[in-house]
Design a protein around this motif. Structure first.
Motif, short mmCIF file in Angstrom:
data_model
loop_
_atom_site.label_atom_id
_atom_site.label_comp_id
_atom_site.label_asym_id
_atom_site.label_seq_id
_atom_site.Cartn_x
_atom_site.Cartn_y
_atom_site.Cartn_z
N THR A 116 0.83 -1.21 0.00
CA THR A 116 0.00 0.00 0.00
C THR A 116 0.87 1.26 0.00
OG1 THR A 116 -0.17 -0.06 2.42
CG2 THR A 116 -1.92 -1.15 1.16
N GLU A 117 2.02 1.20 0.65
CA GLU A 117 2.96 2.32 0.66
C GLU A 117 3.54 2.53 -0.73
OE1 GLU A 117 5.82 2.31 4.04
OE2 GLU A 117 4.87 0.40 4.55
N THR A 118 3.89 1.43 -1.37
CA THR A 118 4.44 1.49 -2.73
C THR A 118 3.43 2.07 -3.70
OG1 THR A 118 5.71 -0.51 -2.22
CG2 THR A 118 5.56 0.13 -4.53
N TYR A 119 2.20 1.60 -3.60
CA TYR A 119 1.16 2.06 -4.52
C TYR A 119 0.87 3.55 -4.31
CZ TYR A 119 -3.03 2.08 -7.38
OH TYR A 119 -3.95 2.37 -8.36
N ALA A 120 0.88 3.99 -3.06
CA ALA A 120 0.65 5.41 -2.78
C ALA A 120 1.69 6.28 -3.48
CB ALA A 120 0.68 5.66 -1.28
N GLU A 121 2.92 5.79 -3.54
CA GLU A 121 3.98 6.52 -4.23
C GLU A 121 3.78 6.46 -5.75
OE1 GLU A 121 7.04 9.16 -3.58
OE2 GLU A 121 5.85 8.07 -2.07
N MET A 122 3.28 5.35 -6.23
CA MET A 122 2.98 5.23 -7.66
C MET A 122 1.91 6.22 -8.08
SD MET A 122 3.02 1.07 -8.13
CE MET A 122 2.59 1.12 -9.89
N GLU A 123 0.96 6.47 -7.21
CA GLU A 123 -0.11 7.43 -7.52
C GLU A 123 0.46 8.81 -7.83
OE1 GLU A 123 -3.93 5.72 -4.99
OE2 GLU A 123 -2.48 7.01 -3.95
N LYS A 124 1.56 9.15 -7.17
CA LYS A 124 2.18 10.47 -7.37
C LYS A 124 2.83 10.59 -8.74
CE LYS A 124 3.28 10.84 -2.43
NZ LYS A 124 4.38 10.96 -1.42
N LEU A 125 3.04 9.47 -9.41
CA LEU A 125 3.69 9.48 -10.73
C LEU A 125 2.72 9.80 -11.86
CD1 LEU A 125 5.89 6.25 -10.44
CD2 LEU A 125 6.60 8.61 -10.01
N ASN A 146 -4.43 -11.00 -5.55
CA ASN A 146 -5.68 -11.75 -5.35
C ASN A 146 -6.71 -10.84 -4.71
OD1 ASN A 146 -4.84 -11.55 -2.70
ND2 ASN A 146 -4.39 -13.73 -2.45
N ILE A 147 -7.89 -11.37 -4.40
CA ILE A 147 -8.97 -10.54 -3.86
C ILE A 147 -8.61 -9.93 -2.51
CG2 ILE A 147 -11.36 -10.57 -3.00
CD1 ILE A 147 -12.03 -12.55 -5.22
N PRO A 148 -8.09 -10.70 -1.54
CA PRO A 148 -7.75 -10.07 -0.25
C PRO A 148 -6.76 -8.91 -0.38
CG PRO A 148 -7.81 -12.45 0.00
CD PRO A 148 -7.91 -12.17 -1.47
N LYS A 149 -5.78 -9.06 -1.26
CA LYS A 149 -4.79 -7.99 -1.44
C LYS A 149 -5.42 -6.78 -2.12
CE LYS A 149 -0.53 -10.70 -1.22
NZ LYS A 149 -1.12 -11.91 -0.64
N LEU A 150 -6.32 -7.01 -3.06
CA LEU A 150 -7.02 -5.89 -3.69
C LEU A 150 -7.92 -5.18 -2.69
CD1 LEU A 150 -8.00 -7.40 -7.16
CD2 LEU A 150 -6.36 -5.56 -6.75
N GLU A 151 -8.59 -5.95 -1.86
CA GLU A 151 -9.45 -5.34 -0.84
C GLU A 151 -8.63 -4.45 0.10
OE1 GLU A 151 -13.09 -8.55 -0.26
OE2 GLU A 151 -11.18 -8.91 0.79
N LYS A 152 -7.47 -4.93 0.50
CA LYS A 152 -6.59 -4.14 1.36
C LYS A 152 -6.13 -2.87 0.65
CE LYS A 152 -2.20 -4.32 3.88
NZ LYS A 152 -1.05 -5.15 4.30
N LEU A 153 -5.74 -3.01 -0.62
CA LEU A 153 -5.25 -1.86 -1.37
C LEU A 153 -6.34 -0.81 -1.56
CD1 LEU A 153 -2.96 -0.57 -3.01
CD2 LEU A 153 -3.81 -1.80 -5.01
N LEU A 154 -7.55 -1.24 -1.85
CA LEU A 154 -8.64 -0.31 -2.12
C LEU A 154 -9.04 0.51 -0.90
CD1 LEU A 154 -10.86 -2.51 -4.48
CD2 LEU A 154 -9.48 -0.51 -5.12
#
Length: 320
Positions: A159-168, A182-190
């Protein structure tokens, strides 16, 4: 029909339903493969900072199937050179690449982008994916290991990595997404994401249909791209009796039948080949009759994942 169809991403951008995957392609082969694909009409090219193959064995009721375990440096440089030499305008090509696990720390994400842009000789990416929901200790070793030979995992949460990707997001990155979630990881990310991933790229074929995952992504406006849509190298899927029967019925190749099934599910597909004749042949898809489409859905009753880096010491997909 020649596969010029497209799907629309949640960004409003269109992604071709069929692209060329360059996974496992050797550098001296991928250049010619990309040139052949673009000449044949492909307008989507998928690459990665690291291209990989993981040892995995299955008995699929037909043959014992084994993938060889190797790790290859990415082929972004060759892909970029082929795109440049093709004469096809860059804006006509949908280009995807993936950030490797050693760049997950927030202060490394921009570096990952810079390296890929330089390798690909391009000013922007149409899609930038997090390759795996797994972080490695950063460094020049693509798979860092300790003195005991165990992979050195990093504590950075995806989630930290993705937050930084959003800035790009902007002129240099048109869309971001994930891969192997998978679904659990997507649920966490969302729960934390400000931008819903445009794409989740995962292994999909009739032996691993992952219907629940595909449905979940559709419900959350995440497009799904299928890698290894033919079941990967030397797959027994290509010899399956039902696939061969449908190939004969539609005057098609087994590969065309499997790719058509994937597209008909609403997923884009990125078959890999370095053989020009196969690259050209794969670009022809067919509209399957409902009964034939369902027959492929029902090919197996058990999932058979072919790509799974178990040597990392993690149960990434929750299969255990």
């Amino acid at each position: 029909m020649a596969s010029g169809r497209v799907f629309k991403l949640n960004t409003g951008t269109e992604i071709p339903c069929l692209g060329l995957g360059t996974w496992q392609s050797k550098p001296n082969e991928v250049y010619q493969a990309v040139l052949a694909a673009l000449k044949a009409g492909y307008r989507a090219i998928d690459t990665a900072y690291i291209c990989k193959v993981f040892l995995h064995s299955h008995n699929l009721g037909i043959v014992d199937f084994t993938l060889t375990c190797i790790l290859l440096d990415g082929n972004e440089k060759e892909v970029g050179k082929a795109i440049k030499d093709s004469g096809i305008p860059r804006e006509d090509i949908f280009l995807t690449t993936k950030m490797w696990n050693t760049f997950h720390r927030p202060d490394k994400v921009k570096e990952a982008l810079e390296r890929s842009l330089a390798n690909l000789q391009t000013d922007y990416l149409d899609l930038f994916l997090m390759h795996w929901p797994v972080a490695f200790v950063p460094g020049e070793d693509n798979v860092p290991k300790d003195a005991e030979g165990k992979v050195q995992l990093d504590s950075t949460d995806f989630t930290e990595t993705y937050a930084e990707m959003e800035k790009l997001l902007g002129d240099r990155v048109r869309a971001i997404g994930v891969s192997n979630f998978n679904i659990p990881k997507l649920e966490k990310l969302l729960k934390t994401a400000k931008v819903v991933p445009a794409v989740n790229q995962v292994e999909l074929h009739p032996y691993l249909a992952q219907k629940d995952l595909v449905d979940f992504c559709k419900e959350h406006t995440i497009h799904v791209t299928a890698y290894s849509p033919l079941g990967s190298t030397d797959s027994p899927l290509m010899k399956n009796e039902k696939v061969l029967e449908l190939a004969k019925k539609y005057d098609a190749t087994p590969a065309q039948i499997l790719l058509s099934w994937g597209i008909q599910r609403g997923t884009s597909v990125i078959p890999k080949s370095v053989t020009e004749s196969r690259i050209i042949s794969n670009f022809q898809d067919h509209k399957l009759e409902d009964a034939d489409f369902q027959a492929l859905n029902d090919l197996v009753t058990e999932d058979h994942r072919l790509i799974n880096p178990t040597s990392w010491g993690l149960d990434i997909f929750g299969d255990k």
